[in-house]
Every structure is written in C-alpha cells, then in structure tokens.
Design an enzyme around this catalytic site. Structure first.
Site, PDB file in Angstrom:
ATOM      1  CG  HIS A  28      -2.313   3.740   3.496  1.00 49.93           C
ATOM      2  ND1 HIS A  28      -3.663   3.458   3.528  1.00 49.93           N
ATOM      3  CD2 HIS A  28      -1.698   2.558   3.275  1.00 49.93           C
ATOM      4  CE1 HIS A  28      -3.853   2.161   3.349  1.00 49.93           C
ATOM      5  NE2 HIS A  28      -2.660   1.593   3.199  1.00 49.93           N
ATOM      6  CB  SER A  66      -0.951   0.003   1.201  1.00 50.26           C
ATOM      7  OG  SER A  66      -1.819  -1.098   1.165  1.00 50.26           O
TER       8      SER A  66
END
Length: 315
Positions: free
Chosen positions: A266, A220
């Site tokens: 993230h 991610s």
C-alpha cells in the site's frame, strides 16, 4: 453607353471565395475572405470560413487531455478492461480450487521460494525451505519458486490476483470510481502507465520490506497509486483536498489496523502513484511529452534496479 456586366466581381461587389457566383458582404474573422451564408461557420466572434475551421481543428489542443495525453473517447474503457482482467483471473482461481488453487502459488508475489503443502489449509504456501520440501516432510509438498528464484512475473501478475470476494470487490470499486476521472485528465496511455507503475512500485516495496517467504496478492498497490495520483493532481489544480485526504486516511488506518494486509504494498503504491502523477502534472508545457517519457522511464529503471539488488541479496 455600356451595359453593366453580369459578373458581380466586375462591378466591385465581393463574392464568396468558394462560390464566385454569390454576392456577399460577410467576411471570415480570421482570414478576411468573403463567405456566403452556406460557407459561414459560427465562431465566438463573427463567422469563420470552412478552411480556417479545418486549420484550427488541426492545430487546436481540443483532442488533448489536460496533461498532454490524447483524450480518450470513453475515459471509462481502460478501467473496465482492467476490472475485467481482474475478474477473469478471480474466476480462474475459483474454478481451480479457490484457496487451494495452483494459480495462487504461481501468480502471487513471494520474494523467495516456498513449499506448498495441500495438507495445510491452503491459501498461502508454507515457507519450509527447498530442501525440506524436496524431502516431502509434509508428504505432499512441492517447491514453488519466488521472485529471487526467477519468477519475476509475480511482480506484475500479483497485481491482478485476488482470492476473497471482499478483496476484489473493494479494489475494483475504487478503480471504477477513480480510474475514469484520472484517465479523463491524463489520457489512456498515461493513465495505464500510472496504474502499472504504481502496482510495480507496490510490488518492489513488498519485495524489500516483507518476509522472504511471505505471499502477497491483490491490486491494492495500483489502487493506492490512484489515491496518491488523485491527491497530487487535486493539489495541482488547487481543488478541495478534504475528500481525498479522508479517503486516504481511512484506507491507511485499515491498512495498519487489520491483520494480513500488506502495508508494504500500500505504501509503495501510494508513493509510486504520487511520483508518477507529479511527473505527468508538473512537466513543463513546452517539452511536456519528452519530460514525461524521461521521468517515467527513469522511474521504471529505478524500480528494475531495486528488483535486481533485492534478488541478488536474497539469492
């Protein structure tokens, strides 16, 4: 009375520079050489000779991507290779026990060492501390080192590790959608640098902002780096930002709304991707490659320094 010569040049009639026996009144638009029909090459205006076409091909930028990299023959290839690596690692996890796979403990990112116990539900090691683990309070515990214990490879390997099918499917779908578009404008080497540096930036953010025994895995960080890079490049070319802005907003909402999602990775990834893309896209044309290399190299050194500082603090 003299007889006319059989040589066209002797009569003042132009002849092809490659075929002296052929008369022609057509000339190359670049060098003004006379060229016969067999030597004419279509150009935007008039015709060019073969030699000028070759020189233009050598000096042109048609084989360069928009931001200086060598244009990929197939801009999908790098993304496909990255997807294949992630898939192979996931299959390895499935084949070695899935949620209880030893690969999770070895490849996932843990800032400081943890104690893994097979008597628990598996998936994530339990942070008990090395002494308790050595004493075997769980009966089957064994110590698994983290980055601060020397397992620095976890900063990279965690980017290719997934457990749940929905996790790898979502990340690889995003890579399949965005990767080829970015490689098309950056070139293969620069795209790969973007992907890996974004993932590393996400790992560094996890190292600093997560709990010492928290385990993190998944691509991610690198994927969010692609989001950030796409936004920067779209802004650079003054494209419509609404679609990428909506995509980023939705994913950030999921990041903070759904439990057990690493917001640290993230945010670190998207910030790193945006910075890398800014270096690549806004480097001055005259010294583009040098500026890009110095910019990316400097960013890598900053990330390495941050890792060293955090490891020293955890140790």
């Amino acid at each position: 009375m003299t007889q006319p010569s059989g040589d066209p040049a002797a009569t003042g009639v132009p002849t092809c520079y490659r075929h002296p026996d052929r008369e022609t009144w057509i000339r190359c638009q670049r060098c003004d050489r006379p060229i016969c029909p067999d030597c004419m090459r279509d150009a935007a205006v008039g015709f060019h000779c073969p030699q000028c076409v070759q020189e233009a091909n050598r000096s042109s930028r048609q084989n360069r991507a928009v931001y200086g990299g060598e244009r990929s023959a197939d801009p999908r290839l790098t993304s496909y290779v990255l997807i294949a690596i992630n898939a192979l690692v996931w299959l390895g996890v499935l084949a070695t026990g899935w949620k209880n796979s030893d690969l999770i403990a070895r490849l996932a990112l843990v800032p400081k060492g943890t104690c893994e116990s097979l008597s628990s539900d598996g998936y994530y090691p339990t942070a008990l501390g090395e002494r308790l683990c050595t004493l075997g309070t769980q009966g089957d515990g064994h110590w698994v080192p983290g980055v601060a214990d020397g397992a620095v490879w976890q900063l990279i390997t965690s980017q290719f590790l997934h457990v749940e099918v929905w996790h790898i499917a979502g990340n690889m779908l995003a890579l399949w959608m965005l990767g080829p578009q970015l490689e098309n404008v950056l070139g293969r080497t620069r795209f790969l640098a973007l992907y890996l540096l974004s993932g590393l930036a996400g790992s560094v953010a996890v190292l600093w902002l997560s709990g010492a025994g928290q385990l993190t895995l998944g691509a991610s960080g690198a994927i969010y780096g692609l989001f950030g890079a796409y936004a920067v490049i779209a802004h650079k070319v003054r494209a419509d930002l609404r679609s990428i802005a909506t995509l980023v907003a939705v994913n950030l909402f999921i990041t903070f709304a759904v439990p057990n999602i690493s917001w640290q990775g993230h945010l670190g990834g998207i910030a790193g991707g945006a910075l890398v893309a800014a270096v690549l896209a806004y480097a001055p044309r005259a010294r583009r490659t040098q500026v890009q290399a110095l910019g990316l190299g400097g960013f890598l050194l900053v990330l390495v320094a941050l890792v060293a500082l955090r490891v020293a603090a955890l140790s």
